[in-house]
Design a protein around this motif. Structure first.
Motif, PDB file in Angstrom:
ATOM      1  N   ALA A   1      37.602  63.835   2.797  1.00 11.13           N
ATOM      2  CA  ALA A   1      37.996  62.253   3.664  1.00 11.13           C
ATOM      3  C   ALA A   1      37.879  61.221   2.877  1.00 11.13           C
ATOM      4  O   ALA A   1      36.792  60.928   2.173  1.00 11.13           O
ATOM      5  CB  ALA A   1      37.782  61.997   5.477  1.00 11.13           C
ATOM      6  N   ASP A   2      38.577  59.452   3.247  1.00 16.19           N
ATOM      7  CA  ASP A   2      38.026  58.739   2.721  1.00 16.19           C
ATOM      8  C   ASP A   2      37.542  57.826   3.835  1.00 16.19           C
ATOM      9  O   ASP A   2      36.810  56.675   3.337  1.00 16.19           O
ATOM     10  CB  ASP A   2      39.358  57.551   2.076  1.00 16.19           C
ATOM     11  CG  ASP A   2      40.272  58.761   1.568  1.00 16.19           C
ATOM     12  OD1 ASP A   2      39.820  59.251   0.291  1.00 16.19           O
ATOM     13  OD2 ASP A   2      41.516  59.085   1.536  1.00 16.19           O
ATOM     14  N   GLY A   3      37.483  58.593   4.982  1.00 17.00           N
ATOM     15  CA  GLY A   3      36.474  57.223   6.136  1.00 17.00           C
ATOM     16  C   GLY A   3      36.196  58.149   7.295  1.00 17.00           C
ATOM     17  O   GLY A   3      37.219  59.241   7.414  1.00 17.00           O
ATOM     18  N   TRP A   4      35.391  57.692   8.198  1.00 13.65           N
ATOM     19  CA  TRP A   4      34.881  58.437   9.250  1.00 13.65           C
ATOM     20  C   TRP A   4      35.118  57.443  10.532  1.00 13.65           C
ATOM     21  O   TRP A   4      34.993  56.128  10.380  1.00 13.65           O
ATOM     22  CB  TRP A   4      33.222  58.775   9.393  1.00 13.65           C
ATOM     23  CG  TRP A   4      32.757  59.014  11.011  1.00 13.65           C
ATOM     24  CD1 TRP A   4      34.248  60.594  11.345  1.00 13.65           C
ATOM     25  CD2 TRP A   4      31.720  59.408  10.834  1.00 13.65           C
ATOM     26  NE1 TRP A   4      32.857  60.267  12.377  1.00 13.65           N
ATOM     27  CE2 TRP A   4      31.190  59.676  12.687  1.00 13.65           C
ATOM     28  CE3 TRP A   4      30.773  58.227  11.017  1.00 13.65           C
ATOM     29  CZ2 TRP A   4      30.595  59.522  12.998  1.00 13.65           C
ATOM     30  CZ3 TRP A   4      29.757  58.261  11.688  1.00 13.65           C
ATOM     31  CH2 TRP A   4      29.735  58.533  12.717  1.00 13.65           C
ATOM     32  N   LEU A   5      36.058  57.430  11.531  1.00 16.12           N
ATOM     33  CA  LEU A   5      36.687  57.039  12.317  1.00 16.12           C
ATOM     34  C   LEU A   5      36.442  57.131  13.908  1.00 16.12           C
ATOM     35  O   LEU A   5      37.259  57.883  14.609  1.00 16.12           O
ATOM     36  CB  LEU A   5      38.152  56.695  12.470  1.00 16.12           C
ATOM     37  CG  LEU A   5      38.916  55.666  13.361  1.00 16.12           C
ATOM     38  CD1 LEU A   5      38.129  54.319  13.210  1.00 16.12           C
ATOM     39  CD2 LEU A   5      40.223  55.616  12.774  1.00 16.12           C
ATOM     40  N   PRO A   6      35.129  57.768  14.215  1.00 12.05           N
ATOM     41  CA  PRO A   6      34.949  57.225  15.352  1.00 12.05           C
ATOM     42  C   PRO A   6      34.661  56.155  16.842  1.00 12.05           C
ATOM     43  O   PRO A   6      35.296  55.198  16.501  1.00 12.05           O
ATOM     44  CB  PRO A   6      33.399  58.103  15.550  1.00 12.05           C
ATOM     45  CG  PRO A   6      32.638  57.246  14.485  1.00 12.05           C
ATOM     46  CD  PRO A   6      33.776  56.580  13.361  1.00 12.05           C
ATOM     47  N   THR A   7      34.367  56.932  17.692  1.00  8.97           N
ATOM     48  CA  THR A   7      34.134  55.514  18.634  1.00  8.97           C
ATOM     49  C   THR A   7      32.491  55.578  19.511  1.00  8.97           C
ATOM     50  O   THR A   7      32.491  56.435  19.604  1.00  8.97           O
ATOM     51  CB  THR A   7      35.345  55.776  19.713  1.00  8.97           C
ATOM     52  OG1 THR A   7      36.511  55.629  19.556  1.00  8.97           O
ATOM     53  CG2 THR A   7      34.911  54.720  20.939  1.00  8.97           C
ATOM     54  N   LEU A   8      31.634  54.176  19.356  1.00  3.50           N
ATOM     55  CA  LEU A   8      30.898  54.431  19.385  1.00  3.50           C
ATOM     56  C   LEU A   8      30.677  55.404  20.850  1.00  3.50           C
ATOM     57  O   LEU A   8      29.568  55.998  21.061  1.00  3.50           O
ATOM     58  CB  LEU A   8      30.536  52.735  19.115  1.00  3.50           C
ATOM     59  CG  LEU A   8      28.912  52.625  19.922  1.00  3.50           C
ATOM     60  CD1 LEU A   8      28.045  53.498  18.741  1.00  3.50           C
ATOM     61  CD2 LEU A   8      28.543  51.508  20.335  1.00  3.50           C
ATOM     62  N   GLU A   9      31.549  55.157  21.797  1.00  5.25           N
ATOM     63  CA  GLU A   9      31.102  55.512  23.375  1.00  5.25           C
ATOM     64  C   GLU A   9      31.208  56.840  23.136  1.00  5.25           C
ATOM     65  O   GLU A   9      30.318  57.394  24.738  1.00  5.25           O
ATOM     66  CB  GLU A   9      31.130  54.951  24.657  1.00  5.25           C
ATOM     67  CG  GLU A   9      31.577  53.436  24.604  1.00  5.25           C
ATOM     68  CD  GLU A   9      32.062  52.168  23.342  1.00  5.25           C
ATOM     69  OE1 GLU A   9      32.012  51.234  23.625  1.00  5.25           O
ATOM     70  OE2 GLU A   9      32.652  52.972  22.807  1.00  5.25           O
ATOM     71  N   TYR A  10      31.731  57.345  22.037  1.00  7.77           N
ATOM     72  CA  TYR A  10      32.246  58.726  22.551  1.00  7.77           C
ATOM     73  C   TYR A  10      30.797  59.527  21.578  1.00  7.77           C
ATOM     74  O   TYR A  10      31.071  60.985  21.553  1.00  7.77           O
ATOM     75  CB  TYR A  10      32.833  59.072  22.085  1.00  7.77           C
ATOM     76  CG  TYR A  10      34.486  59.169  22.603  1.00  7.77           C
ATOM     77  CD1 TYR A  10      34.162  58.583  23.756  1.00  7.77           C
ATOM     78  CD2 TYR A  10      35.764  59.052  22.878  1.00  7.77           C
ATOM     79  CE1 TYR A  10      35.082  57.703  24.668  1.00  7.77           C
ATOM     80  CE2 TYR A  10      36.641  58.607  22.942  1.00  7.77           C
ATOM     81  CZ  TYR A  10      36.946  58.233  24.029  1.00  7.77           C
ATOM     82  OH  TYR A  10      37.749  57.750  24.901  1.00  7.77           O
ATOM     83  N   LEU A  11      30.133  58.860  20.355  1.00  7.81           N
ATOM     84  CA  LEU A  11      28.696  59.447  20.396  1.00  7.81           C
ATOM     85  C   LEU A  11      27.801  59.678  20.696  1.00  7.81           C
ATOM     86  O   LEU A  11      26.812  58.631  21.334  1.00  7.81           O
ATOM     87  CB  LEU A  11      28.031  57.933  18.858  1.00  7.81           C
ATOM     88  CG  LEU A  11      29.758  58.723  17.310  1.00  7.81           C
ATOM     89  CD1 LEU A  11      29.259  57.121  16.939  1.00  7.81           C
ATOM     90  CD2 LEU A  11      29.653  60.102  17.418  1.00  7.81           C
ATOM     91  N   ARG A  12      27.730  60.775  21.116  1.00  3.70           N
ATOM     92  CA  ARG A  12      26.787  61.666  21.879  1.00  3.70           C
ATOM     93  C   ARG A  12      25.569  62.705  20.755  1.00  3.70           C
ATOM     94  O   ARG A  12      24.889  62.127  20.248  1.00  3.70           O
ATOM     95  CB  ARG A  12      27.296  62.243  22.855  1.00  3.70           C
ATOM     96  CG  ARG A  12      27.682  61.293  24.047  1.00  3.70           C
ATOM     97  CD  ARG A  12      27.038  60.687  24.896  1.00  3.70           C
ATOM     98  NE  ARG A  12      27.454  59.349  25.682  1.00  3.70           N
ATOM     99  CZ  ARG A  12      28.324  58.068  25.630  1.00  3.70           C
ATOM    100  NH1 ARG A  12      28.408  57.409  24.611  1.00  3.70           N
ATOM    101  NH2 ARG A  12      28.810  57.747  26.823  1.00  3.70           N
ATOM    102  N   SER A  13      26.711  63.381  21.179  1.00  2.00           N
ATOM    103  CA  SER A  13      25.631  64.774  20.509  1.00  2.00           C
ATOM    104  C   SER A  13      26.680  65.392  19.066  1.00  2.00           C
ATOM    105  O   SER A  13      27.922  65.926  19.157  1.00  2.00           O
ATOM    106  CB  SER A  13      25.379  65.760  20.930  1.00  2.00           C
ATOM    107  OG  SER A  13      24.380  66.724  20.598  1.00  2.00           O
ATOM    108  N   PRO A  14      26.549  65.099  17.509  1.00  2.00           N
ATOM    109  CA  PRO A  14      25.407  64.623  17.425  1.00  2.00           C
ATOM    110  C   PRO A  14      25.132  63.092  17.300  1.00  2.00           C
ATOM    111  O   PRO A  14      26.146  62.480  17.553  1.00  2.00           O
ATOM    112  CB  PRO A  14      25.742  65.075  16.123  1.00  2.00           C
ATOM    113  CG  PRO A  14      26.631  65.562  15.370  1.00  2.00           C
ATOM    114  CD  PRO A  14      27.697  65.669  16.443  1.00  2.00           C
ATOM    115  N   ASP A  15      24.035  62.883  17.065  1.00  2.00           N
ATOM    116  CA  ASP A  15      24.498  60.915  17.717  1.00  2.00           C
ATOM    117  C   ASP A  15      24.524  60.317  15.950  1.00  2.00           C
ATOM    118  O   ASP A  15      25.127  60.920  14.921  1.00  2.00           O
ATOM    119  CB  ASP A  15      22.597  60.024  17.624  1.00  2.00           C
ATOM    120  CG  ASP A  15      21.574  60.899  16.496  1.00  2.00           C
ATOM    121  OD1 ASP A  15      21.435  61.003  15.833  1.00  2.00           O
ATOM    122  OD2 ASP A  15      20.262  60.878  17.231  1.00  2.00           O
TER     123      ASP A  15
END
Length: 767
Positions: A188-202
């Motif tokens: 990929a060219d980018g990683w697009l998560p949502t802060l509030e969903y980042l639990r494990s892994p951190d």
């Protein structure tokens, strides 16, 4: 975790509510108005409360001018990648490079399956996404080879690729679990998560997994942008928690995410107009300033990141590491994804070591200064059509002006316009039409402004309004010493004279001011003629053009017979007025030039006859061309040209009317001295028949007087006097000695500088 050095990208994550679509659009438009970069929208096709995301993206792109758009993220199981690739490239081209592709493996499988999608396990979803990325990139690849892919989920037995996007579309993955994070690092060219969903892994562990996967795949982790959706945010006067406070608190809390964790894009997921405005107008500028200050202090490496494979394709002779920081994001090297799109011109194939695409005159200054330090050829390209083939090279540097393409009406009352030289003539026509203005140059809307407007500019309205150069009132040009100069009738008069007919020899023209002319609709006619008697057709056409009123300009293309058919002529006639009765009277005699096989005529807006087709540049044109000027199409000249087309060695001949208003201008007024001729003639063929073309052209040469240099591929020194007969050439050499004594600009039909004793004052005196 390091700062990866990406330019900050700030924007919104908006709800695509179908209940109030006008509000959705208002928030997207506010995103742009607030100075933010990107508007994104979730994609849940099975949710009837949401607008279709793809339709929404298209609508937002059409209603905005600068804003980038992306899904956050697209639901792959319901959007097959082969179709998605074409849709994405189409939207990117329509928006001039403002689309990015946020992509997900799928969730909410009941909804997906209910719409006919295939239910997948988590592992299958990752495998399907891996295949999809390969299909997407395969469709976008600029090659004529069909795309064929084996695949469990997305096989492609055989499809034609394309279209290519306007820019390298980023594929950003919404990823949380280890397999998806590894895929992000690998492809990929980018990683697009949502802060509030980042639990494990951190966040730290997730970033590490991406980096490790990138290294294992032979990539630099800096190739992957880190984006972050932020939902639990607010702007208030007091600190109420993380990103819930005044702008200065936001900056303090976002800065470590950039410098210590590598995030470079933040998207706020609140449909709150006040928050969007605060984020764009207060938080974003302060954050950019703080990041820039920290990066300067830590000497953070910025700009595009190239893989080891790309770095291995660098060519000798160019010091890539010496490229100024201002050009880092505007340079394309061999091995970069965009290289195939910028290496060739329409006519010629090339393999430059570096292509620089400036966005401003300041960038051009930096590009010229840098190029002078490199001992390789330097080419300058405006639109890249380039019949003469000099706008690309092998192993050198190309300054590609296509990004500088603004068209402005400065003063409607005086018809003063300003054109950046990377604009294309078809786009110029479209931009001027609402003002009732036109500037005619060339007969093909994809051709760039810079080439024709510094050579002469023979257009469809030439006999009534003259050459393009005859309307130039000022020019902005970067000279060989990397100085930006404004040249006009009062300033740098010698340079102003020279660039109107020989501009490519004196620097990089970045913009031109011209006086346009009043044009609305025109009468456009085309005739297809049996040219078995080619000499007769040419003679009659030439006589009729000279006898026609100045409102008539005409171009004729002559093709050899093929497979037993006779030679064919296609005649284009333009009446530079909307008086249909006058046009009929002027066009009627042309029906007698030979057996008419097809004809049509119509009243049309001028932009319609030069609409830019947007062709890709692959070096697909005829590379061997000769050019000349004729006073008249005499029987002897017509016989020589008929012999050329009957030979089978010439693929096409083209004839363009000049005369009329062109010849009202004094021969010494510009560096284009050919003010008595009535026709321009071009002959072209494939490379292996070049010697035969040379022999046939030698028979025609005694009938010629002068040359239109943009159509000539022979740069032998004796051709200089064809293009610039004395005293024009001596004047140009003197001016060349003043502005480019080292002959930096030596690709575009090079004029040798006069001896160094010629001073600027002496050159100015002769103008």
């Amino acid at each position: 975790m390091p700062d990866y050095g990406h330019e900050l990208l700030l924007g919104t994550f908006l709800t695509p509510s179908a209940r109030d679509p006008d509000q959705v659009m208002a928030l997207a438009e506010l995103t742009e108005a607030a100075g933010l970069d990107l508007a994104t929208f979730q994609d849940h096709p099975y949710n009837p409360d949401f607008l279709d995301t793809w339709t929404l993206l298209s609508w937002v792109a059409a209603r905005t001018e600068r804003l980038r758009v992306s899904a956050n993220v697209l639901n792959l199981p319901l959007r097959p990648p082969a179709v998605l690739a074409r849709a994405a490239a189409s939207l990117d081209r329509l928006s001039h490079g403002r689309f990015e592709l946020g992509l997900g493996a799928g969730a909410f499988w009941d909804g997906i399956e209910g719409m006919g999608g295939r239910r997948l396990t988590a592992g299958q979803g990752v495998a399907a996404l891996r295949e999809a990325i390969d299909v997407l990139r395969g469709v976008w690849e600029d090659t004529s080879e069909p795309l064929r892919r084996d695949g469990t989920y997305y096989p492609v037995p055989g499809m034609q690729r394309g279209p290519t996007p306007a820019h390298d579309i980023g594929i950003w993955l919404g990823a949380y679990q280890p397999k998806m994070l590894k895929l992000t690092g690998q492809k990929a060219d980018g990683w697009l998560p949502t802060l509030e969903y980042l639990r494990s892994p951190d966040r730290v562990t997730a970033n590490r997994l991406i980096d490790e996967a990138a290294v294992e795949a032979g990539r630099d982790p800096r190739e992957i942008r880190r984006l972050l959706n932020l939902f639990q945010v607010s702007a208030s006067s007091h600190n109420r928690g993380f990103l819930q406070g005044p702008p200065e608190q936001w900056v303090d809390q976002l800065l470590p995410l950039v410098l210590e964790e590598g995030f470079s894009s933040f998207l706020i997921g609140r449909d709150d107009p006040r928050l969007i405005q605060t984020f764009g107008q207060e938080i974003a500028p302060a954050l950019r300033e703080a990041v820039a200050k920290e990066r300067t202090g830590h000497h953070t490496e910025q700009g595009p990141v190239r893989s080891a494979v790309a770095l291995a394709r660098r060519q000798p002779g160019v010091d890539y590491d010496a490229l100024p920081e201002s050009l880092a994001t505007k340079a394309v090297e061999p091995g970069d994804p965009q290289y195939e799109r910028v290496r060739h011109s329409y006519i010629r194939q090339g393999a430059p070591a570096l292509v620089i695409r400036p966005a401003s005159a300041a960038d051009v200054v930096d590009a010229v200064a840098y190029a002078r330090t490199q001992d390789v050829p330097l080419s300058v390209r405006s639109g890249g059509h380039g019949i003469s083939g000099r706008s690309t090279n092998d192993g050198g540097i190309v300054i590609d002006m296509s990004g500088m393409n603004k068209v402005e009406v400065l003063d409607r009352a005086t018809r003063r316009i300003r054109l950046e030289t990377g604009a294309r003539w078809g786009h110029v026509a479209q931009a001027l039409a609402p003002y009732g203005l036109a500037m005619s140059s060339g007969d093909y809307g994809d051709v760039g402004v810079g080439g024709l407007a510094t050579t002469a500019g023979i257009g469809y309205l030439v006999r009534r309004y003259g050459l393009t150069i005859d309307h130039i009132v000022a020019a902005e040009i970067v000279t060989a010493d990397a100085t930006l100069i404004r040249a006009d009738a009062e300033h740098h008069r010698d340079l102003f004279w020279a660039i109107r007919g020989a501009g490519g020899n004196f620097g990089v023209v970045t913009a031109l001011e011209l006086e346009a002319y009043e044009v609305g609709d025109v009468v456009f006619a085309q005739l297809t003629v049996d040219a078995s008697d080619a000499a007769g057709v040419l003679s009659r056409w030439g006589r009729l053009v000279e006898e026609a009123p100045r409102e008539i300009s005409s171009f004729l293309s002559l093709f050899p017979g093929r497979r037993g058919s006779p030679p064919m002529a296609q005649v284009t006639l333009v009446h530079a007025d909307d008086d249909v009765e006058a046009a009929q009277a002027a066009l009627g005699p042309f029906l007698e030039i030979g057996p008419i096989l097809d004809q049509h005529a119509q009243l049309a807006p001028y932009p319609a006859i030069v609409a830019p087709p947007g062709n890709q540049h692959r070096g697909q044109g005829l590379s061997d061309t000769h050019s000349g000027l004729l006073h008249h199409v005499t029987p002897e000249a017509a016989d020589a040209m008929a012999a050329m087309i009957r030979s089978g060695d010439v693929m096409i001949m083209q004839f363009r009317s000049v005369g009329g208003a062109v010849n009202d201008v004094d021969r010494d007024a510009t560096a284009y001295p050919h003010r008595e001729q009535n026709f321009s003639v071009l002959a072209a063929t494939v490379a292996d028949r070049g010697p035969q073309l040379d022999k046939l052209w030698a028979d025609l040469r005694p009938h010629l007087d002068g040359m239109y240099l943009s159509f000539e591929s022979d740069t032998a020194p004796e051709r200089l006097l064809d293009a610039w007969p004395e005293p024009t050439l001596s004047r140009l050499r003197a001016i060349k000695a003043t502005y480019d004594p080292d002959n930096v600009f030596n690709r575009n039909f090079p004029i040798p500088p006069a001896p160094a004793r010629q001073t600027r004052e002496e050159a100015d005196d002769v103008v």
